[in-house]
Design a protein around this motif. Structure first.
Motif, PDB file in Angstrom:
ATOM      1  N   HIS A 109       0.903  -1.355  -0.018  1.00 14.49           N
ATOM      2  CA  HIS A 109      -0.016  -0.002   0.128  1.00 14.49           C
ATOM      3  C   HIS A 109       0.692   1.156   0.023  1.00 14.49           C
ATOM      4  CE1 HIS A 109      -3.336  -2.472   0.447  1.00 14.49           C
ATOM      5  NE2 HIS A 109      -4.135  -1.948   0.908  1.00 14.49           N
ATOM      6  N   ARG A 149     -10.535  -2.166   5.785  1.00 14.13           N
ATOM      7  CA  ARG A 149      -9.223  -1.484   5.832  1.00 14.13           C
ATOM      8  C   ARG A 149      -8.918  -0.104   6.277  1.00 14.13           C
ATOM      9  NH1 ARG A 149      -7.203   1.830   2.026  1.00 14.13           N
ATOM     10  NH2 ARG A 149      -9.315   2.178   1.129  1.00 14.13           N
ATOM     11  N   CYS A 175      -4.010   6.146   3.856  1.00 15.43           N
ATOM     12  CA  CYS A 175      -3.310   4.593   3.221  1.00 15.43           C
ATOM     13  C   CYS A 175      -4.233   4.415   2.055  1.00 15.43           C
ATOM     14  CB  CYS A 175      -3.676   3.578   4.432  1.00 15.43           C
ATOM     15  SG  CYS A 175      -3.122   3.870   6.038  1.00 15.43           S
ATOM     16  N   THR A 177      -4.863   1.991  -1.460  1.00 18.56           N
ATOM     17  CA  THR A 177      -4.510   0.467  -2.007  1.00 18.56           C
ATOM     18  C   THR A 177      -3.593   0.797  -3.506  1.00 18.56           C
ATOM     19  OG1 THR A 177      -6.366   0.404  -3.447  1.00 18.56           O
ATOM     20  CG2 THR A 177      -6.643  -0.362  -1.444  1.00 18.56           C
TER      21      THR A 177
END
Length: 336
Positions: A109, A149, A175, A177
């Protein structure tokens, strides 16, 4: 005469003693090492400052770190104190490490660091006869999730040395993906092959607070208090790993070097830093750093004697194509 015949099977079987069980292995002592470099997004092990971590409560962690007595880049002109930007790099590493190791963010990530703030105590930044061991008390707040997540969090940190506060600070991280990052960064998902910039046109790098031309990230322009951002893309610390944008630590270094020009030749300490990253700063697009500064005088009375201390606050703005990508406010005090 009678012969006695003894059959071999009548001989008693000799007794073989059972060997004693192996002694339990001597437990190895817990030795100091760095955390995995992948957790802090560094390629060089020498640039990993964190050495351990322990969860102490819900979203509360105690980490350990070590700063070397000398560093190839994080140095100060007077060579008696640790560079405050080393504390900023330690904050950056702590946020990434906790996200990966404690909060479940996969290693593939990406992160957006929206802001970082730092307050240092110069009297506890002195360099001693051994490397500086640190304790980092950290709290993660305002954790925001998308499903299961982690999407965003804010971190607060207190850095101590032998029980004395050396620095405090924190920052906000998002954060992403790999899919989201790729979509967000198109068409900048691959770092272009960099061409080393022209060495900054100065015969005396001292006004920028660095003594090696390789470490300079600013080139003067005809406009007062305005520089072009020209870091060397082959710098082993500032560009430890490839990125598709200018790293945040490069912008912090540019802010520090620009601030130094306002106080040179008076030796100063960087005591506070507040920086905001508004958008990505791209490679190969001219970036200009502009500054303004204000002075503040504080009177302190000790034993009926009044001492005046002047601090300098420098306001830094980075722009690309007339768009602000980064702003910061740095305060310095005279070095004593």
């Amino acid at each position: 005469m009678t012969l006695l015949t003894v059959h071999p099977d009548n001989h008693p079987t000799p007794h073989t003693p059972t060997p004693p069980p192996p002694a339990p292995p001597t437990p190895m002592p817990r030795l100091t090492t760095t955390v995995p470099r992948e957790y802090v997004h560094r390629k060089s092990l020498a640039e990993v400052f964190l050495t351990g971590s322990e969860k102490t409560g819900d979203n509360h962690y105690t980490l350990t770190a070590q700063w070397p007595r000398t560093h190839t880049f994080y140095t100060t002109p007077h060579a008696t104190h640790h560079d405050p930007l080393q504390a900023a790099e330690t904050i950056r590493q702590t946020g990434l490490y906790l996200a990966h190791a404690e909060l479940g963010v996969p290693l593939d990530h990406h992160f957006l660091m929206w802001n970082i703030h730092l307050t240092t105590h110069p009297q506890h930044l002195t360099i001693g006869p051994t490397p500086t061991d640190l304790t980092l008390t950290t709290t993660c707040t305002t954790l925001r999730y998308k499903g299961k997540r982690l999407a965003d969090f804010t971190m607060h940190i207190n850095i101590t040395r032998n029980g004395h506060t050396t620095a405090t600070g924190g920052g906000q991280f998002t954060c992403l993906t790999p899919t989201t990052y790729h979509r967000l960064r198109q068409p900048h998902t691959h770092q272009p092959t960099p061409t080393p910039p022209t060495t900054p046109t100065t015969t005396d790098p001292t006004p920028y607070g660095r003594h090696l031309p390789l470490d300079l990230v600013l080139t003067p322009t005809p406009t007062p208090h305005t520089w072009q951002l020209t870091p060397n893309p082959h710098h082993p610390i500032l560009f430890d790993h490839t990125t598709d944008h200018i790293p945040g630590m490069v912008l912090l270094e540019a802010a520090r070097q620009a601030t130094h020009t306002h106080t040179h030749p008076t030796p100063t300490h960087l005591t506070t830093l507040h920086a905001t990253f508004h958008r990505y700063t791209e490679h190969h697009t001219p970036t200009y750093i502009t500054t303004t500064t204000t002075n503040n005088t504080t009177n302190n009375t000790t034993n009926n004697t009044t001492h005046s201390t002047t601090t300098h606050t420098t306001h830094i703005t980075a722009t690309q194509n007339n768009t602000t990508t980064f702003t910061a406010h740095l305060t310095t005090t005279p070095h004593t």
